[in-house]
Write a protein that holds these residues in place. Structure first.
Motif, PDB file in Angstrom:
ATOM      1  N   HIS A  77       0.618  -0.984  -0.031  1.00  0.00           N
ATOM      2  CA  HIS A  77      -0.170   0.274  -0.041  1.00  0.00           C
ATOM      3  C   HIS A  77       0.733   1.063   0.269  1.00  0.00           C
ATOM      4  O   HIS A  77       1.582   1.422   0.982  1.00  0.00           O
ATOM      5  CB  HIS A  77      -0.854  -0.003   1.224  1.00  0.00           C
ATOM      6  CG  HIS A  77      -1.980   0.666   0.997  1.00  0.00           C
ATOM      7  ND1 HIS A  77      -1.835   1.901   1.511  1.00  0.00           N
ATOM      8  CD2 HIS A  77      -3.139   0.864   1.038  1.00  0.00           C
ATOM      9  CE1 HIS A  77      -2.594   2.770   1.110  1.00  0.00           C
ATOM     10  NE2 HIS A  77      -3.966   2.000   1.105  1.00  0.00           N
ATOM     11  N   ALA A  79       0.615   4.108   1.085  1.00  0.00           N
ATOM     12  CA  ALA A  79       0.681   4.530   2.382  1.00  0.00           C
ATOM     13  C   ALA A  79       1.584   3.747   3.266  1.00  0.00           C
ATOM     14  O   ALA A  79       1.538   4.433   4.844  1.00  0.00           O
ATOM     15  CB  ALA A  79      -0.641   5.554   3.159  1.00  0.00           C
ATOM     16  N   SER A  81       1.464  -0.146   5.159  1.00  0.00           N
ATOM     17  CA  SER A  81       0.064  -0.834   5.963  1.00  0.00           C
ATOM     18  C   SER A  81      -0.308  -0.455   7.482  1.00  0.00           C
ATOM     19  O   SER A  81      -2.384  -0.608   7.442  1.00  0.00           O
ATOM     20  CB  SER A  81       0.734  -1.823   6.914  1.00  0.00           C
ATOM     21  OG  SER A  81       1.738  -2.239   7.436  1.00  0.00           O
ATOM     22  N   ARG A  82      -0.232   0.950   8.279  1.00  0.00           N
ATOM     23  CA  ARG A  82      -0.096   1.384   9.151  1.00  0.00           C
ATOM     24  C   ARG A  82      -1.850   2.081   8.568  1.00  0.00           C
ATOM     25  O   ARG A  82      -2.128   2.010   9.784  1.00  0.00           O
ATOM     26  CB  ARG A  82       0.660   2.250   9.528  1.00  0.00           C
ATOM     27  CG  ARG A  82       1.343   1.879  10.722  1.00  0.00           C
ATOM     28  CD  ARG A  82       2.619   2.935  10.927  1.00  0.00           C
ATOM     29  NE  ARG A  82       3.163   2.698  12.419  1.00  0.00           N
ATOM     30  CZ  ARG A  82       2.847   2.368  13.536  1.00  0.00           C
ATOM     31  NH1 ARG A  82       1.268   2.740  13.927  1.00  0.00           N
ATOM     32  NH2 ARG A  82       3.086   1.905  14.389  1.00  0.00           N
ATOM     33  N   THR A  83      -1.975   2.534   7.381  1.00  0.00           N
ATOM     34  CA  THR A  83      -2.775   3.094   7.709  1.00  0.00           C
ATOM     35  C   THR A  83      -4.130   2.446   7.305  1.00  0.00           C
ATOM     36  O   THR A  83      -5.387   2.292   7.826  1.00  0.00           O
ATOM     37  CB  THR A  83      -2.301   3.585   5.541  1.00  0.00           C
ATOM     38  OG1 THR A  83      -1.920   4.719   5.782  1.00  0.00           O
ATOM     39  CG2 THR A  83      -4.336   4.123   5.358  1.00  0.00           C
ATOM     40  N   ALA A  84      -3.719   0.765   7.494  1.00  0.00           N
ATOM     41  CA  ALA A  84      -5.153   0.024   6.766  1.00  0.00           C
ATOM     42  C   ALA A  84      -5.469  -0.181   8.111  1.00  0.00           C
ATOM     43  O   ALA A  84      -6.695  -0.991   8.577  1.00  0.00           O
ATOM     44  CB  ALA A  84      -4.531  -0.993   5.711  1.00  0.00           C
ATOM     45  N   SER A  86      -4.917   1.269  10.541  1.00  0.00           N
ATOM     46  CA  SER A  86      -5.386   2.981  11.298  1.00  0.00           C
ATOM     47  C   SER A  86      -7.319   2.933  11.190  1.00  0.00           C
ATOM     48  O   SER A  86      -8.044   2.766  11.604  1.00  0.00           O
ATOM     49  CB  SER A  86      -4.942   3.492  11.368  1.00  0.00           C
ATOM     50  OG  SER A  86      -6.263   5.402  11.358  1.00  0.00           O
ATOM     51  N   LEU A  87      -6.750   2.875   9.627  1.00  0.00           N
ATOM     52  CA  LEU A  87      -8.606   2.257   9.232  1.00  0.00           C
ATOM     53  C   LEU A  87      -9.514   1.448   9.333  1.00  0.00           C
ATOM     54  O   LEU A  87     -10.894   1.194  10.055  1.00  0.00           O
ATOM     55  CB  LEU A  87      -8.459   2.126   7.279  1.00  0.00           C
ATOM     56  CG  LEU A  87      -9.939   2.115   6.536  1.00  0.00           C
ATOM     57  CD1 LEU A  87     -10.690   3.122   6.870  1.00  0.00           C
ATOM     58  CD2 LEU A  87     -10.201   1.599   5.484  1.00  0.00           C
TER      59      LEU A  87
END
Length: 187
Positions: A77, A79, A81-84, A86-87
């Protein structure tokens, strides 16, 4: 069967099948209540009355199967894996209470329309949808416990401690198939 009040579905359960199904549904409800009641308190919820749930997925594999992540992290990804993560946390917190409510509602409708001692019964289309959803959740939970994947197991030796559970899983599969076919209009 179509009536003036809408489509109705007729079936019958043996007494032991009704008792087993009631026990399985009650176990599922208990699992959902445990998850819901372990939700941390949230200051925003206390101020606004807006219900929130857990931000982290369940530790238990069975509950994780019933309440999966909304978005699967992708290592590539842009952005990260932290973005996923967080989502998933945000979506879980906002929607898990509603999902648990919907699952509990389906369970309650099944229990309300289940013939206590077995026998013939008739349910409305909305109730048939609840039955299908509840039976699906029970199958998911039991299938996770049995570690059922695309390759089985289709059979367990009689001496295996979970052999009887596999028979129940297969019975639930047939019940779910009949519900789905009935709802699809195939009589």
């Amino acid at each position: 069967m179509d009536t003036a009040e809408g489509t109705r579905f007729r079936s019958a359960l043996a007494a032991h099948e009704a008792t087993l199904l009631k026990s399985l549904v009650n176990s599922l409800v208990d699992m959902l209540v445990d998850r819901e009641s372990s939700s941390p308190t949230d200051e925003l919820e206390e101020l606004t009355g807006m219900r929130t749930g857990h931000t982290a997925p369940p530790d238990d594999d069975t509950m994780a199967r019933l309440l999966p992540d909304f978005f699967r992290p992708q290592h590539d990804h842009p952005a990260g894996s932290r973005t996923a993560e967080s989502l998933n946390s945000a979506l879980r917190s906002l929607h898990e209470p509603e999902i648990i409510d919907a699952k509990r509602h389906a369970c309650q409708r099944l229990l309300d329309t289940l013939p206590a001692g077995g026998g013939r019964f008739e349910i409305a289309e909305d109730d048939a949808h609840c039955w299908a959803a509840c039976v699906n959740d029970i199958r998911l939970a039991l299938g996770t416990m049995l570690e059922i994947g695309p390759d089985g197991p289709d059979h367990l030796p009689a001496e295996h401690p979970m052999a009887g559970h596999l028979d129940v899983y297969q019975w639930l599969t047939v019940l779910q198939e009949y519900l789905v076919l009935g709802l699809m209009g195939k009589r």
